[in-house]
Scaffold this active site. Structure first.
Site, PDB file in Angstrom:
ATOM      1  N   GLY A   1      48.813  30.315 -30.532  1.00  0.00           N
ATOM      2  CA  GLY A   1      49.614  29.522 -29.636  1.00  0.00           C
ATOM      3  C   GLY A   1      48.743  28.436 -29.014  1.00  0.00           C
TER       4      GLY A   1
ATOM      5  N   GLY B   1      49.022  34.839 -30.576  1.00  0.00           N
ATOM      6  CA  GLY B   1      50.336  34.803 -30.728  1.00  0.00           C
ATOM      7  C   GLY B   1      50.935  34.960 -32.034  1.00  0.00           C
TER       8      GLY B   1
ATOM      9  N   GLU C   1      40.797  36.787 -27.347  1.00  0.00           N
ATOM     10  CA  GLU C   1      41.074  36.017 -26.104  1.00  0.00           C
ATOM     11  C   GLU C   1      40.008  36.223 -25.277  1.00  0.00           C
ATOM     12  OE1 GLU C   1      45.053  36.629 -27.777  1.00  0.00           O
ATOM     13  OE2 GLU C   1      43.229  37.976 -27.869  1.00  0.00           O
TER      14      GLU C   1
ATOM     15  N   ASP D   1      47.059  39.337 -24.728  1.00  0.00           N
ATOM     16  CA  ASP D   1      48.314  39.219 -24.135  1.00  0.00           C
ATOM     17  C   ASP D   1      49.495  39.535 -25.360  1.00  0.00           C
ATOM     18  OD1 ASP D   1      48.219  36.932 -25.407  1.00  0.00           O
ATOM     19  OD2 ASP D   1      49.261  35.725 -23.864  1.00  0.00           O
TER      20      ASP D   1
END
Length: 366
Positions: free
Chosen positions: A86, A133, A156, A164
């Site tokens: 993302g 994402g 990440e 996440d």
């Protein structure tokens, strides 16, 4: 071998592309009882942006209430990627305040939660690069089909963030402690290894994908499981991490990141030393936050994991660590982030606690 995160892939792992979406960036079609989502930003490795999140969410909500639609399938256009992530560059550079910066994560998490609670079979064809994402778009669904060209990672921590999109839920539920290993190191998993770990539910060779997709598009809720099973390919070999299984289980079951590093150092093998080098490049704050999220995620509910991640995302933004990581690896590309503090040993309990105390806006599912 230990993962070495390449900046060119990180730039798509949590997002490279910027700008407004157009209808051509994500397609929605329907054949019989099956709805098809096709991510189509091939130059950006099908990276997802805010407007794509909104379009996917809107269509899933519509399909959820459509009695004539029984199966959803999602794919990435082109041969290279399902979805490489993302748009984090726009979040760190263009957001005028914390609320604006968190809008993407808020809405993306709602989409991820919707996928995970979707009442109809949701099939992800995770062919090619699947990171950040892209993991959130696929792993929450009931069926995930990998190929020999699938490349999975959650890198990440290298940019001052954490795994996440529900990572604290699904990574903590992999065979212990492989989720911790993947979440902290960003290690890349390829092909059949996704099936061994339970990240993929099925494995199909690339040459069989066209026939599989055609069969999926002609299926319904009653037949989809058989369609996927019938089109599976034999696994090409053993789990490639099997030789390192004992090391991973011993070291990454440690109660803290400093203890993980200590155990790796005591092991002293080439694999262990490479992992130490990898972990020392990551954001110390991100490593400690990730360790806590994954350590506690297995005992928390689905919705609660997303809510905690949203709180942590807010503090990540406020701390400046995320902005610095994106600057160093994606914007200036000097690969020299000035992490604060510089080592995991310097991360205090006071620093860590801030990532788990709500401050302002809270997250809730649709």
């Amino acid at each position: 071998m230990a993962c070495r995160i390449v900046p060119s892939l990180i730039s798509t792992a949590r997002l490279t592309a910027r700008g407004m979406t157009t209808a051509a960036e994500v397609h929605f079609s329907r054949s019989g009882k099956v709805g098809l989502i096709t991510l189509d930003r091939q130059k950006a490795l099908n990276a997802i942006n805010m407007n794509m999140v909104h379009q996917i969410t809107e269509n899933l909500v519509s399909w959820k209430g459509d009695a004539g639609l029984e199966v959803v399938c999602i794919e990435g256009a082109g041969p290279k990627a399902f979805c490489a992530g993302g748009d984090v560059i726009s979040i760190t550079k263009d957001a005028v305040d914390e609320s604006a910066a968190l809008n993407f994560f808020h809405d993306e998490f709602q989409m991820n939660h919707l996928i995970g609670t979707f009442p109809k079979p949701y099939v992800s064809l995770i062919h090619g690069i699947t990171m950040g994402g892209g993991v959130g778009l696929s792993l929450h669904g009931k069926y995930r089909v990998a190929t020999e060209r699938t490349l999975y990672a959650m890198p990440e921590t290298a940019i001052g963030y954490f795994p996440d999109v529900g990572g604290s839920y699904f990574l903590s539920r992999l065979e212990y402690p492989y989720g911790m290993f993947l979440g902290l190191t960003g290690h890349r998993i390829k092909g059949a290894d996704l099936k061994y770990l339970g990240i993929a539910t099925h494995y199909t060779e690339t040459e069989k994908l066209p026939a599989l997709k055609a069969a999926i598009m002609a299926s319904d809720e009653e037949s989809i499981a058989e369609v996927l099973a019938t089109n599976e390919s034999p696994l090409p070999g053993p789990f490639t991490l099997a030789p390192q299984a004992d090391l991973i289980k011993h070291c990454f079951s440690a109660p803290s990141v400093p203890e993980i590093l200590s155990r790796l150092d005591a092991d002293g093998s080439e694999f262990a030393l490479k992992l130490i080098k990898t972990l020392r490049r990551m954001s110390p704050r991100s490593l400690v936050v990730t360790h806590k999220l994954l350590s506690e995620g297995s005992s928390l509910g689905y919705e609660e994991c997303f809510a905690r991640e949203f709180v942590a995302a807010g503090e990540i933004y406020r701390s400046g660590e995320f902005t610095e990581g994106v600057r160093a690896l994606l914007v200036d590309k000097d690969n020299a982030p000035a992490w604060n503090p510089a080592t995991v040993e310097e991360v205090t309990q006071e620093m860590l606690d801030k990532y788990f105390v709500p401050q302002g806006r809270e997250w809730a599912p649709l």
